[in-house]
Design a protein around this motif. Structure first.
Motif, short mmCIF file in Angstrom:
data_model
loop_
_atom_site.label_atom_id
_atom_site.label_comp_id
_atom_site.label_asym_id
_atom_site.label_seq_id
_atom_site.Cartn_x
_atom_site.Cartn_y
_atom_site.Cartn_z
N VAL A 112 -7.05 1.31 18.29
CA VAL A 112 -7.17 -0.28 18.27
C VAL A 112 -5.82 -0.76 18.99
N GLU A 113 -5.56 -1.84 18.86
CA GLU A 113 -5.16 -2.79 18.74
C GLU A 113 -3.98 -2.81 18.00
N PRO A 114 -2.93 -2.62 17.81
CA PRO A 114 -2.00 -2.58 16.81
C PRO A 114 -1.85 -3.65 15.89
N LEU A 115 -2.30 -5.19 16.18
CA LEU A 115 -1.31 -6.00 15.38
C LEU A 115 -3.22 -6.14 14.54
N ALA A 116 -3.93 -5.47 14.96
CA ALA A 116 -5.17 -5.83 14.44
C ALA A 116 -5.68 -4.24 13.35
N ALA A 117 -4.76 -3.54 13.64
CA ALA A 117 -5.30 -2.29 12.27
C ALA A 117 -4.01 -2.68 11.59
N VAL A 118 -3.08 -3.21 10.79
CA VAL A 118 -1.82 -3.66 10.51
C VAL A 118 -1.95 -4.94 9.71
N GLU A 119 -3.01 -5.97 10.08
CA GLU A 119 -2.89 -7.06 9.59
C GLU A 119 -3.32 -7.47 8.58
N SER A 120 -3.40 -6.46 7.55
CA SER A 120 -3.87 -6.49 5.94
C SER A 120 -2.53 -5.89 5.54
N LEU A 121 -1.15 -5.77 6.13
CA LEU A 121 0.54 -5.30 5.73
C LEU A 121 0.84 -6.32 6.50
N PRO A 122 2.33 -6.35 5.20
CA PRO A 122 3.05 -7.59 5.39
C PRO A 122 3.91 -7.45 6.77
N ALA A 123 3.67 -8.20 7.96
CA ALA A 123 3.82 -8.42 8.97
C ALA A 123 5.55 -8.34 9.15
N ASP A 124 6.29 -9.29 8.94
CA ASP A 124 7.99 -8.85 8.76
C ASP A 124 8.22 -7.36 7.90
N GLN A 125 7.70 -6.34 7.24
CA GLN A 125 8.22 -5.35 7.05
C GLN A 125 8.13 -4.46 7.67
N LEU A 126 6.84 -4.41 8.81
CA LEU A 126 6.67 -3.24 9.63
C LEU A 126 7.82 -2.95 10.27
N ALA A 127 7.61 -1.25 11.22
CA ALA A 127 8.32 -0.84 11.82
C ALA A 127 7.41 0.04 12.72
N TRP A 128 7.97 0.49 14.25
CA TRP A 128 6.77 1.22 14.81
C TRP A 128 6.98 2.39 15.26
N GLY A 129 6.75 3.98 15.32
CA GLY A 129 7.36 4.51 15.74
C GLY A 129 6.11 5.82 15.77
N PHE A 130 6.71 6.90 16.44
CA PHE A 130 6.00 8.21 16.60
C PHE A 130 6.51 9.63 16.49
N PRO A 131 5.94 10.03 15.92
CA PRO A 131 6.56 11.67 15.64
C PRO A 131 6.56 12.45 17.21
N GLY A 132 7.88 12.88 17.07
CA GLY A 132 8.42 14.50 18.31
C GLY A 132 8.11 15.95 17.16
N ALA A 133 6.61 16.02 16.75
CA ALA A 133 6.71 16.96 16.26
C ALA A 133 4.94 18.06 15.38
#
Length: 314
Positions: A112-133
């Motif tokens: 899904v669209e990332p910003l839509a997926a996290v709209e219920s979380l505070p935008a200024d407290q987010l970080a985006w990553g992905f595991p290499g495991a």
């Protein structure tokens, strides 16, 4: 740093172990009633490839702490969210009113669209990553997984905030190398369709492990991914910004397929990921959701459609 791993999945457990070894305080949030079921330790069979190309084997029991509730006034500095993509909305709905002052690392596969997926979380407290495991829990509850040396981070076309830089520092100091991408929305879409292409063959063969050494099937997976690239473009992804990540799928398949098939079979970190992966429903869901989006946008994906009998049920 005090870190809450949301859930007790493969990624949460593997990185929780690595971050605790780096000096951080780790707890796991689990559903009510799960703590007693899980017990007070995780049995590990890890291949830690952060410092050795072929990996270092780690076995034993790792004592862990669980919590089955989370109040908004908690004192966690970081919450790491890595769940199945189809469970992300439920996780975010739960966390929304309970984030407190923590940074939330979205460490997750998303379609899904990332910003839509996290709209219920505070935008200024987010970080985006992905595991290499990757890996899985076996039938005896033992975590068999590989920790690869690279962790992926990114932003949505803006510089990292101080919170995001602090999260990067946590992983860097734990011995991981970081790869950055300023178009993380596009990176996530491309990673998802790469998985879908791969799983046209893993589901056909019955497991990820069955792909090891099978050059013909790996070639078909590469071609299936190549056919999906127009779908990423239809979703607004500029493929020119991801040339390096796409090279194994845009280079001649006669060249890349044997190399990937060899890695799957003979390179221990990759072989462990392939052999230990145990969640077939995840593979099916990736293919189903990718095909649904292709049909919605009118993009032709013949190889994925041909594989539909292997993922339409279940």
């Amino acid at each position: 740093m005090k870190i809450l791993m949301f859930g007790r999945g493969v990624i949460a457990a593997a990185y929780g172990w690595a971050l605790e070894r780096a000096g951080h305080e780790i707890e796991f949030y689990v559903r009510p009633g799960r703590a007693a079921k899980y017990g007070n330790a995780i049995d590990l069979e890890l291949l830690d490839a952060r410092h050795r190309l072929w990996g270092r084997r780690v076995t034993g029991k790792w004592p862990v702490r669980y919590r089955e509730s989370l109040e908004p006034d908690h004192d966690f500095d970081l919450i790491v969210v890595s769940v199945q993509h189809y469970g992300f909305a439920e996780a975010v709905s739960f966390l929304g009113p309970r984030v407190g002052n923590a940074t939330v690392l979205v460490f997750n596969n998303l379609w899904v669209e990332p910003l839509a997926a996290v709209e219920s979380l505070p935008a200024d407290q987010l970080a985006w990553g992905f595991p290499g495991a990757g890996g899985g829990f076996d039938d005896d509850g033992v975590l068999r997984a590989t920790l690869l040396p690279v962790v992926f981070f990114g932003t949505l076309d803006r510089p990292p905030t101080e919170r995001e830089q602090a999260v990067r520092t946590v992983f860097r100091q734990a011995g991981f190398r970081l790869r950055e991408n300023t178009d993380f929305r596009g990176w996530l879409s491309i990673h998802f369709i790469q998985n879908a292409g791969l799983h046209t063959q893993s589901l056909k063969l019955g497991s990820l492990a069955a792909l090891a050494g099978k050059t013909r099937n790996v070639r078909e997976a590469i071609l299936a991914t190549r056919e999906l690239l127009p779908l990423a473009e239809a979703r607004g992804v500029d493929l020119r910004r991801h040339r390096g990540d796409l090279l194994p799928f845009t280079a001649p398949a006669w060249l890349t397929a044997p190399a990937l098939a060899w890695l799957f079979r003979h390179f221990p970190p990759m072989r462990t990921v392939m052999e230990a992966h145990a969640n077939t429903e995840e593979l099916r869901a990736v293919c189903r959701d990718t095909l649904a989006e292709a049909r919605r946008l009118g993009v032709s994906v013949p190889r994925l459609e041909a594989a539909e009998p292997y993922f339409s049920a279940g």
